[in-house]
Design an enzyme around this catalytic site. Structure first.
Site, PDB file in Angstrom:
ATOM      1  N   HIS A  10       0.908  -8.488  13.669  1.00 52.10           N
ATOM      2  CA  HIS A  10       1.058  -7.831  12.367  1.00 52.10           C
ATOM      3  C   HIS A  10       0.840  -6.316  12.447  1.00 52.10           C
ATOM      4  O   HIS A  10       1.669  -5.534  11.986  1.00 52.10           O
ATOM      5  CB  HIS A  10       0.106  -8.455  11.356  1.00 52.10           C
ATOM      6  CG  HIS A  10       0.235  -9.945  11.277  1.00 52.10           C
ATOM      7  ND1 HIS A  10       1.418 -10.568  10.986  1.00 52.10           N
ATOM      8  CD2 HIS A  10      -0.672 -10.938  11.484  1.00 52.10           C
ATOM      9  CE1 HIS A  10       1.239 -11.885  11.000  1.00 52.10           C
ATOM     10  NE2 HIS A  10      -0.013 -12.123  11.304  1.00 52.10           N
ATOM     11  N   CYS A  42      -1.202 -18.303  10.801  1.00 54.92           N
ATOM     12  CA  CYS A  42      -1.879 -19.028   9.729  1.00 54.92           C
ATOM     13  C   CYS A  42      -1.090 -20.253   9.286  1.00 54.92           C
ATOM     14  O   CYS A  42      -1.607 -21.100   8.553  1.00 54.92           O
ATOM     15  CB  CYS A  42      -2.121 -18.113   8.538  1.00 54.92           C
ATOM     16  SG  CYS A  42      -0.637 -17.275   7.952  1.00 54.92           S
ATOM     17  N   SER A 270     -11.952   7.329  18.911  1.00 51.76           N
ATOM     18  CA  SER A 270     -12.743   8.458  19.404  1.00 51.76           C
ATOM     19  C   SER A 270     -11.976   9.313  20.409  1.00 51.76           C
ATOM     20  O   SER A 270     -12.468  10.368  20.819  1.00 51.76           O
ATOM     21  CB  SER A 270     -14.038   7.947  20.047  1.00 51.76           C
ATOM     22  OG  SER A 270     -13.746   7.040  21.103  1.00 51.76           O
ATOM     23  N   ASP A 279      -6.630  -6.779  14.542  1.00 50.45           N
ATOM     24  CA  ASP A 279      -7.733  -7.558  15.109  1.00 50.45           C
ATOM     25  C   ASP A 279      -8.434  -6.863  16.266  1.00 50.45           C
ATOM     26  O   ASP A 279      -9.497  -7.323  16.698  1.00 50.45           O
ATOM     27  CB  ASP A 279      -7.221  -8.920  15.580  1.00 50.45           C
ATOM     28  CG  ASP A 279      -6.906  -9.857  14.430  1.00 50.45           C
ATOM     29  OD1 ASP A 279      -6.917  -9.409  13.268  1.00 50.45           O
ATOM     30  OD2 ASP A 279      -6.632 -11.055  14.693  1.00 50.45           O
ATOM     31  N   THR A 298      -4.095  -9.586   6.539  1.00 48.82           N
ATOM     32  CA  THR A 298      -3.985  -8.587   5.475  1.00 48.82           C
ATOM     33  C   THR A 298      -4.545  -7.245   5.920  1.00 48.82           C
ATOM     34  O   THR A 298      -3.968  -6.192   5.631  1.00 48.82           O
ATOM     35  CB  THR A 298      -4.712  -9.077   4.222  1.00 48.82           C
ATOM     36  OG1 THR A 298      -6.030  -9.537   4.597  1.00 48.82           O
ATOM     37  CG2 THR A 298      -3.972 -10.212   3.557  1.00 48.82           C
ATOM     38  N   PHE A 422      -5.370 -13.594 -23.665  1.00 49.04           N
ATOM     39  CA  PHE A 422      -5.521 -15.014 -24.031  1.00 49.04           C
ATOM     40  C   PHE A 422      -4.195 -15.545 -24.533  1.00 49.04           C
ATOM     41  O   PHE A 422      -3.562 -14.959 -25.411  1.00 49.04           O
ATOM     42  CB  PHE A 422      -6.584 -15.191 -25.115  1.00 49.04           C
ATOM     43  CG  PHE A 422      -6.526 -16.541 -25.790  1.00 49.04           C
ATOM     44  CD1 PHE A 422      -6.617 -17.710 -25.041  1.00 49.04           C
ATOM     45  CD2 PHE A 422      -6.348 -16.648 -27.166  1.00 49.04           C
ATOM     46  CE1 PHE A 422      -6.535 -18.957 -25.658  1.00 49.04           C
ATOM     47  CE2 PHE A 422      -6.273 -17.891 -27.787  1.00 49.04           C
ATOM     48  CZ  PHE A 422      -6.363 -19.053 -27.030  1.00 49.04           C
TER      49      PHE A 422
END
Length: 446
Positions: A10, A42, A270, A279, A298, A422
């Site tokens: 991703h 996933c 750095s 990840d 995400t 509502f």
């Protein structure tokens, strides 16, 4: 500008696309050791459970579609070594065996994560399967159609989904985890207990609070030994979790102890002109206001886009993450964002929470169903730091609402008075998000 992107799940895919979109003249090279890009891992459990319309749709880009956007795709190509200061990569073509060295102006590290595979005797058996890559998915799809008894190790989201899909497809499932609850790192006890009962009702044998100590092939399958017992099945599937796949860059760039590469709000590492995302990198976790490691698609997508936005100069800052996620098990939807009281304590946040249960719309409707809702806040500041929702009704967007509230630093008092519509088809005069916020205010005021 010549840019190397190492890895194309991703973060790598979105980084390469955004760089090319913002800088059409840039020379963007993507290096990927596999044959595919953008695999939606996933969906593995759903595919195993025959809930995927087409495996082609488990990829949102292909090497060809990327190439048509002007990106140079180097598939089945391994980056064997990197000198980040010199911006030099040692590259090996896995098909021809040819090796080369190439220098770039910018390097983007999107090497992703690797499945945790502890050094346990017998774990390398061909009857023990991983659940992460496209190759893993194909192997699991083939073998699970042939076997009856399956042990799943790990009761986080991965293992939980695998166990559920296998059990509803008439497999005999044993679910093992070192913690004493299913989804213990993802849910508070009042939510995990609901799923625990659902597993038991569907014949899943739960072996919780047990650490696996060994695997042993048997004549007709695999035996898994824990510190509390032994379990036998045809195969075992690992769903223990992930660690950053960054060993190649150790001692070259600042990292967390687990290997996650530290990045600033512009995805810069750095080392000048070296970026990281997904990840392989840290995220800024808004509930704690600290850097953390949270491997979610995400996060990877947004960080990848930011790499593209900031590749030439710092332009767009990262807004952070709330680690918002969801899962559906046995027709029950669970969605959460941020911290539970338990996870807050582990991260040094003094928090409190409240849980309510009410029907999602008025009882005069011909049908309705309960929603269990929880809200977590930081004591003292009353700042919202987490929420969770569980129902047979689709409550997924409620977690997104509270995610936005956390990102914007809202308090329980502010959320309790936020305007939600509502209409009887959709909700109560007081929406359940408002209700749980009001309950939080009432508890905090005592």
């Amino acid at each position: 500008m010549k840019v190397a992107v190492i890895g194309s799940t991703h973060a790598g895919v979105f980084a390469a696309k955004q760089i090319k979109a913002d800088h059409p003249d840039a020379e963007v090279h993507v290096f990927e050791k596999n044959q595919t890009v953008s695999f939606l891992s996933c969906g593995i459990a759903l595919w195993i459970g025959d809930n995927v319309s087409s495996t082609d749709k488990m990829f949102y880009e292909t090497p060809d579609s990327m190439a048509k956007q002007g990106i140079s795709m180097h598939m089945q190509t391994l980056v064997e070594a990197a000198d980040l200061e010199a911006k030099t990569l040692n590259i090996k073509d896995l098909v021809s065996g040819a090796q080369s060295e190439e220098t770039f102006d910018k390097i983007v590290i999107t090497t992703g994560s690797r499945a945790i595979k502890p050094r346990i005797p017998g774990i390398d058996s061909d009857k023990v399967f991983d659940s992460k890559t496209w190759d893993n998915a194909n192997a699991l799809k083939e073998v699970t159609e042939k076997v009856k008894r399956i042990i799943v190790i790990g009761a986080g989201y991965i293992g939980a989904e695998l166990a559920e899909q296998l059990s509803v497809n008439d497999k005999e499932v044993t679910l093992i985890d070192g913690l004493d609850r299913v989804l213990a790192n993802n849910t508070a006890p009042e939510f995990s207990s609901v799923f625990q009962k659902a597993y038991e009702d569907h014949g899943v044998k739960l072996a919780l609070g047990q650490m696996v100590s060994g695997f042993e092939d048997t004549a007709d399958g695999i035996k898994v030994t824990t510190d509390k017992g032994t379990y036998e099945a045809d195969i075992a599937i690992l769903g223990i979790g992930f660690l950053p796949n960054t060993a190649m860059f150790r001692d070259q760039v600042d990292m967390l102890p687990n290997g996650a590469i530290k990045v600033n709000k512009f995805m810069e590492t750095s080392v000048k002109d070296v970026f990281a995302a997904g990840d392989s990198a840290t995220v800024f976790y808004n509930p704690t206001q600290k850097d953390d490691y949270i491997p979610l698609a995400t996060n990877a997508v947004r960080q990848g886009i930011l790499v593209g936005k900031n590749i030439a100069e710092p332009t767009m800052a990262y807004q952070g993450t709330q680690a918002t996620s969801a899962v559906e098990l046995y027709e029950m939807a669970y969605a959460s964002t941020g911290l539970t009281v338990q996870s807050a304590a582990r991260k040094g946040v003094e928090a409190d929470s409240v849980t309510i249960s009410e029907d999602y719309r008025p009882d005069f409707m011909l049908s309705t169903t309960p929603v269990k809702a929880s809200l977590t806040w930081e004591k003292g500041t009353r700042r919202i730091v987490g929420a969770a929702f569980l129902s047979k009704h689709d409550i997924s967007q409620a977690a997104n609402v509270v995610s936005l509230a956390i990102e914007n630093g809202m308090t329980i008092d502010q959320l309790s008075m936020t305007d939600f519509f509502f209409q009887p088809n959709f909700g109560q005069p007081v929406n359940y998000v408002s209700s749980v916020a009001m309950a939080a205010v009432a508890k905090a005021n005592k």
